[in-house]
Each structure stands twice: as structure tokens, then as C-alpha cells.
Scaffold this motif. Structure first.
Motif, PDB file in Angstrom:
ATOM      1  N   ARG A   1       0.837  -1.215   0.000  1.00 28.30           N
ATOM      2  CA  ARG A   1       0.000   0.000   0.000  1.00 28.30           C
ATOM      3  C   ARG A   1       0.865   1.255   0.000  1.00 28.30           C
ATOM      4  O   ARG A   1       0.611   2.207  -0.734  1.00 28.30           O
TER       5      ARG A   1
ATOM      6  N   VAL B   1       2.525   1.898  -3.333  1.00 28.84           N
ATOM      7  CA  VAL B   1       1.579   2.518  -4.260  1.00 28.84           C
ATOM      8  C   VAL B   1       1.518   4.028  -4.021  1.00 28.84           C
ATOM      9  O   VAL B   1       1.572   4.835  -4.961  1.00 28.84           O
TER      10      VAL B   1
ATOM     11  N   THR C   1      -6.117   2.595  -4.694  1.00 29.35           N
ATOM     12  CA  THR C   1      -5.495   2.229  -5.968  1.00 29.35           C
ATOM     13  C   THR C   1      -6.455   2.450  -7.127  1.00 29.35           C
ATOM     14  O   THR C   1      -6.061   2.958  -8.186  1.00 29.35           O
TER      15      THR C   1
ATOM     16  N   LEU D   1       2.637   1.923 -11.305  1.00 23.21           N
ATOM     17  CA  LEU D   1       2.260   0.628 -10.742  1.00 23.21           C
ATOM     18  C   LEU D   1       3.375  -0.404 -10.822  1.00 23.21           C
ATOM     19  O   LEU D   1       3.299  -1.453 -10.187  1.00 23.21           O
TER      20      LEU D   1
END
Length: 631
Positions: A316, A319, A396, A508
Motif C-alpha cells: 500500500r 503505491v 489504488t 504501478l
């Protein structure tokens, strides 16, 4: 603090100050709140700063200040019956009323003190204050001069007795200590932190400042408290779990306090920001380990859940970091989705709902602490995995939608940062530079043009990750098939970074590589059913995650990624995946546990030694996280 007998003495006094000291030029007739002076003259993040009537320069900006002083000194003269009233000059800038919190040292200094030291009373101005002219000349010559937002605080050089009386009345009407306390709290934070911690932790920060404690000391205290909490959880008893929950909450209070202390006392540093960030992860992951050990004492094996929670939380964060690095300096950076988000921010309740749904650190730790006290470690991890998974999907998905609708041109710097975040080792690098695109762009994912299919890097990374994980899941432990999957993964990973990472979804790529590496270790350790394999895998992923967080904070601090030799020495993500898959195939049984333990120890020592060396000796400029984005 020293005072000039004439404005022409200022250059000599500045030159006489030790070269390693900050210097300031302050008008002797300045009327200001003490905190206005602190903001201008003691903040270590800025090489030069100014408010009306005062200008300061740190060592790196002193040459620029010294260069402009001789040509502007006469602009700072004030006449009173024909006499000049020079400014105060010193390597210890005045701080208004006596203050022991300001940079940790007391400075005498009301505005009246400065006037008396300069031999002046209340003259009538005939020229602009020298500090103001110096600040403008510095800016005109290309030096960035920080001008803090004073808000309701007063800083002015009165032109006459009437203006002085008005300024003093304005100073008396505003409680600058109240403002100082309020601004010690982050402008943007989570709901739990804002309403359940910050209302009292700011006073704890002031208490620490008045006793000379530093933010780094409070950060260390928070770490020690969390480690004790983890030890309590490891007892596997209900009193231990209850104590662990209480101590974890107190650790979080201290975690809030260290940042508030930094803002309250203006004690910023790159190392402090790094300690705060890395200790947060160390505290959380140590607590997961404590819960797993406590559950094991009760006959419940939750190491796979603990490792899964660590993997999910780390991915997480990657990201978050990758998305921000890809877009923070992009040009033409507009998106209908971002515009909708901004409109929602104008509706009060949606702001807090959207901050809570991402399960920031305050809400997350509060949930963990309460569930630890009243339920079991397995329940804690189930709740954590479900909550973090929902938060990860929400954030996301929103960022993917923004990226697909955004018209942005990403810079070479962003491509370089994304490549550094991929943590590609020598094998992937060789494949990247060996392709036609890698040769034409210089390899290493930076520079060059972005011709070709815009989504190729992320699709290659996704395919590599999927193939690797499918191989690890569907084949039995001890099979050599995952090794073949790791080899194919290496090839695809190299191809993914062969072109500059400037595509709309290229941010990503780093989190996909993180998921591939961490989940491969988790799956192989879980399928091995070997005693001690999962705890060893937990230690390995923790060591690698530390390296990845260290990379992030070096980039965010403006110092660049870790040295290339370090990335090559620890193999890169593809090299470590190959090593783990080979160990799983060649060393079944306890040999796999030993291999994971040795690899974790070697990685941890290599990364920690280099990281500590860098942060202690880098001399990087002072920074602090003012974004308010809860981690």
C-alpha cells in the motif's frame, strides 16, 4: 547578538561570524511576536528567510548575503537628529522575549533590548529597513528567500511613535503561544489523530520542549514503548494483550508528539524525518511479530497472517510513494477525477469519511490496540487484512482512474525515481540495456523518449508477477518449476524497465515488483510446512521492506536513491526471488528455514550499515513531512 555602531559596520560583523553559524540582520526598531522571529530566524529547512525587519542566512547562503550587504547597507540607515541607527547583527538571531525553547538555547531579546543595544530610542525613519532591502536584493540575485506565513502574528518596523504604539497594541492583542500550539499540529491528518490525540498531545509536545527534549528522543521513546507492547503481546495472556493495547496507543501518542515538537520548536532534520518514518514501520511490524508469538503460545499459528498483513501494508505504501513521485512534478497535470475529488473536499463530512476509509495510521493502530485487548491475535489480523485490503482497493482504483483520465507529461526526474523504486538488480538491468529500446534510451529507465505502447511496462510487470505467483502456488514445495518461473519473471522484469517509466500507469510497476517478491516468499514459506520457515520469511521480508522504505525516504529527502553498489550487492528484487526459489527447491526441510534466516541476516546487516552511515553523515538539508498525508 552584537550591534553595529553604524550601518557600514554590518559587512565586517557578518564576515567576523564563524563560517559554520547562521547569521541574521535585524532592525533595532523591530516590533514582533517572539514566534514570528522564531519562524523567520530559526527554521533549519531554509537557507535564507525573512520577515519585515529581519533577514537570516544559513552557511550555504551566507556568501550571497555577504555579496549584497556592501551595496545595500546605506538603505538600512535610520535618521534621528542626523544620527544613524544601525541594525543588530549576530550569529545568534534575537528571538523577542526570553525563550528557552527556541533552538534549545536562551536568547535575551525584546525589541527594546535591541534598540538599547544599538543606542537608539524611537527615531523617525528616513529610509527602508536594511534587512528588507537585503532580502529583496538576495531574491533579485537568484537566492530563494523563505517568507513564513505569519497569519495573525505581527512583525513590523514602525515609522514613528504612533505606529510603534499601534504595533505594540497589535502584539498584545494576539496570544502567539496559542498560535504556536495550534500550528504545531498537522494541517491535514486522520480523524482519530485530529480529534482523539492532537487536542492533548500538543501540550505534551510543549512540555517536552520546555525540558529540552528533542523530537528524535521522543521518536525513540515511541519505538521503545511499541517494542515493550510487542513483548507484552508475546506473552499470550489476556493481561499481556490488555497491556499491549494500552502501550500501543501510548506509543502512537508519542508518535504524534514528536512531529508536533518538531513544529513547535522548529527542530527539523532529514534524519528526524527518516527516523519517524522507519520507526513507524519497525513498531508496527514488531507488534505483528509479538502478536504471532503470543498466538503460538496459545497453540494458534498466525505467522502467515502476520506476514500477509506486513506485505499488504508495505505494498500500500509503495503505491502511495510511486504515484506521488510520478505526478508531483508532472506538467499539464489535470484530471476530471482529481477535480471531482477537490469538489468533494469542500463538503465537510466527505473529507473525514475519505480519510478514514483509507485506514491511516491512527485509525489502524487504534483498531489493532482495541482488538488486541478484547479479542485474539487471529481476529486482529483478519480485521487488519480486510480493512487494509478495502483501503488498498479504494486508493489504488482512484489513482488508476486519475491516471487514465489525466493529461500529464512526466519528467525525466519522475522516470528516474520510479526506476529507483523498482529496485532492479544486475540481471534485470542487463536485460533492460540489452534490448533495442534499452540501448536507445540509455537503459536504467530514465531519459530518452517514450515511443511505443504506453502501457507496455505495467503489463509486462503484471504478467511477470502473475506467472511467478501462479508457479509458486500450483506446484508442490521442492519443485524446480518456480525457479523456471523466476527466470521468466527476471526477463519480463528487465523488459518492463527497458524504457523510461513515463506512461500513465507506470507508477504501478514498483508496487507490482514488491508484491511479486514479498508474496513469493510468503507462499513458499507457507507451503513448505517447515518449522520456523514462516518466522524466517517474516524476518526476510522485514529486512527487504526496510531497504525499500529507506529508498523512498532518500528520494523524498532529495538525496537520491541508495548507491548502485548496494542494490547490486543485495541482488535486486529479481535476484532475491531467484535465490529464494532455488533455496526452496534445493534445500527442502529445515535447510529452507536456515537459508531464509541467513539471507535475512545478511540483507539486514548490509542494508542497515549503509543506511545508518548515510543518514548520520549525509549532511542532507533539513526536511519535515508537512503534507499531512497519514501513512
Amino acid at each position: 547578538m552584537v550591534s553595529a555602531t553604524a550601518a557600514d559596520d554590518v559587512p565586517a560583523l557578518l564576515a567576523a561570524a564563524p563560517p559554520e553559524d547562521r547569521v541574521a540582520v535585524v532592525d533595532p526598531n523591530l516590533v514582533a511576536h517572539p514566534h514570528a522571529l522564531r519562524l523567520a530566524l530559526t527554521d533549519p529547512r531554509y537557507s535564507a528567510a525573512a520577515i519585515p525587519g529581519a533577514v537570516t542566512a544559513q552557511p550555504e547562503a551566507r556568501a550571497a548575503l555577504a555579496a549584497v550587504v556592501p551595496t545595500t547597507a546605506t538603505a538600512g540607515r535610520h535618521a534621528d537628529d542626523g544620527a544613524d541607527t544601525p541594525p543588530a547583527v549576530g550569529d545568534r538571531p534575537p528571538g523577542g522575549t526570553p525563550c528557552t525553547e527556541c533552538s534549545g538555547e536562551g536568547r535575551a531579546g525584546t525589541a527594546d533590548d535591541h534598540r538599547r543595544a544599538a543606542g537608539s530610542t524611537t527615531p523617525t525613519k528616513t529610509a527602508r529597513p536594511l534587512p528588507d532591502v537585503l532580502a529583496e536584493t538576495l531574491e533579485a540575485n537568484g537566492t530563494t528567500v523563505h517568507r513564513p506565513d505569519l497569519g495573525a502574528l505581527v512583525a513590523t518596523v514602525p515609522a514613528n511613535d504612533t505606529a510603534r504604539a499601534e504595533a505594540q497594541t497589535a502584539v498584545a492583542a494576539v496570544d502567539d503561544e496559542k498560535i504556536r500550539l495550534r500550528t504545531a499540529v498537522k494541517a491535514r491528518d486522520g480523524f482519530f489523530t485530529t480529534f482523539c490525540v492532537s487536542p492533548y498531545s500538543r501540550y505534551l509536545a510543549r512540555w517536552c520542549a520546555r525540558r529540552g527534549l528533542t523530537p528524535n528522543q521522543v521518536t525513540t521513546a515511541s519505538l521503545l514503548t511499541a517494542l515493550i507492547a510487542a513483548g507484552c503481546a508475546a506473552t499470550g495472556t489476556r493481561p499481556g494483550y490488555l497491556a499491549a493495547g494500552v502501550l500501543l496507543l501510548f506509543s502512537f501518542v508519542l508518535d504524534c508528539t514528536d512531529g508536533q515538537l518538531a513544529r513547535y520548536s522548529l527542530q527539523y532534520s532529514t534524519m528526524g524525518a527518516w527516523l519517524d518514518a522507519t520507526f513507524d514501520r519497525a513498531k508496527e511490524y514488531a507488534y505483528y511479530a509479538g502478536l504471532a508469538l503470543g498466538a503460538a503460545r496459545g497453540g494458534d499459528d498466525v505467522w502467515a497472517l502476520a506476514l500477509g498483513a506486513m506485505v499488504l501494508q508495505t505494498c500500500r505504501h509503495v503505491v502511495d510513494f510511486s504515484f506521488n513521485e510520478a505526478n508531483h512534478d508532472a506538467t499539464a497535470n489535470t484530471s476530471p477525477t482529481a477535480a471531482l475529488s477537490d469538489r468533494l473536499d469542500s463538503v465537510g463530512w466527505t473529507v473525514w469519511a475519505r480519510r478514514m476509509i483509507v485506514l491511516p495510521i491512527g485509525e489502524r493502530w487504534a483498531m489493532i490496540a482495541v482488538l488486541t485487548a478484547v479479542t485474539t491475535p487471529r481476529t486482529v489480523f483478519y480485521a487488519l487484512l480486510i480493512g487494509c485490503a478495502l483501503a488498498a482497493c479504494y486508493t489504488t482504483a482512484g489513482r488508476v482512474l486519475r491516471s487514465l483520465t489525466r493529461r500529464a507529461r512526466r519528467t525525466d526526474r519522475a522516470a528516474r525515481a520510479l526506476y529507483d523504486l523498482t529496485d532492479s538488480g544486475p540481471l534485470a538491468e542487463a536485460i533492460a540495456t540489452g534490448t533495442p529500446r534499452g540501448k536507445s534510451t540509455g537503459g536504467k529507465g530514465a531519459g530518452g523518449k517514450t515511443a511505443g505502447f504506453a502501457y507496455a511496462p505495467v503489463l509486462l510487470a503484471a504478467a511477470a508477477t502473475a506467472l511467478l505467483l501462479v508457479d509458486a502456488v500450483v506446484t508442490g514445495f521442492g519443485s524446480w518449476q518456480p525457479v523456471g518461473g523466476a527466470c521468466l519473471y527476471t526477463v519480463l522484469a528487465g523488459l518492463a524497465v527497458a524504457r523510461p517509466l513515463k506512461g500513465p500507469l507506470d507508477w504501478l510497476v514498483p508496487p507490482l515488483f514488491r508484491a511479486a517478491e514479498y508474496l513469493t516468499v510468503l507462499v513458499l514459506a507457507a507451503r513448505s510446512e517447515v518449522n520456523g520457515a514462516l518466522p524466517a520469511a517474516f524476518g526476510l521480508v522485514a529486512a527487504v521492506a526496510y531497504h525499500h522504505y529507506d529508498t523512498v525516504y532518500r528520494i523524498r529527502g532529495g538525496t537520491g536513491a541508495p548507491p548502485h553498489w548496494l542494490v547490486r550487492a543485495i541482488g535486486g528484487h529479481e535476484g532475491r526471488i531467484l535465490a529464494v526459489t532455488v533455496a526452496a527447491a534445493a534445500l527442502p526441510g529445515t535447510g529452507f528455514t536456515v537459508a531464509l534466516t541467513v539471507l535475512a541476516t545478511a540483507l539486514a546487516l548490509t542494508v542497515l550499515i549503509e543506511s545508518i552511515r548515510f543518514w548520520v553523515s549525509s549532511g542532507a538539508p533539513a526536511v519535515h513531512d508537512e503534507s499531512g498525508e497519514p501513512a
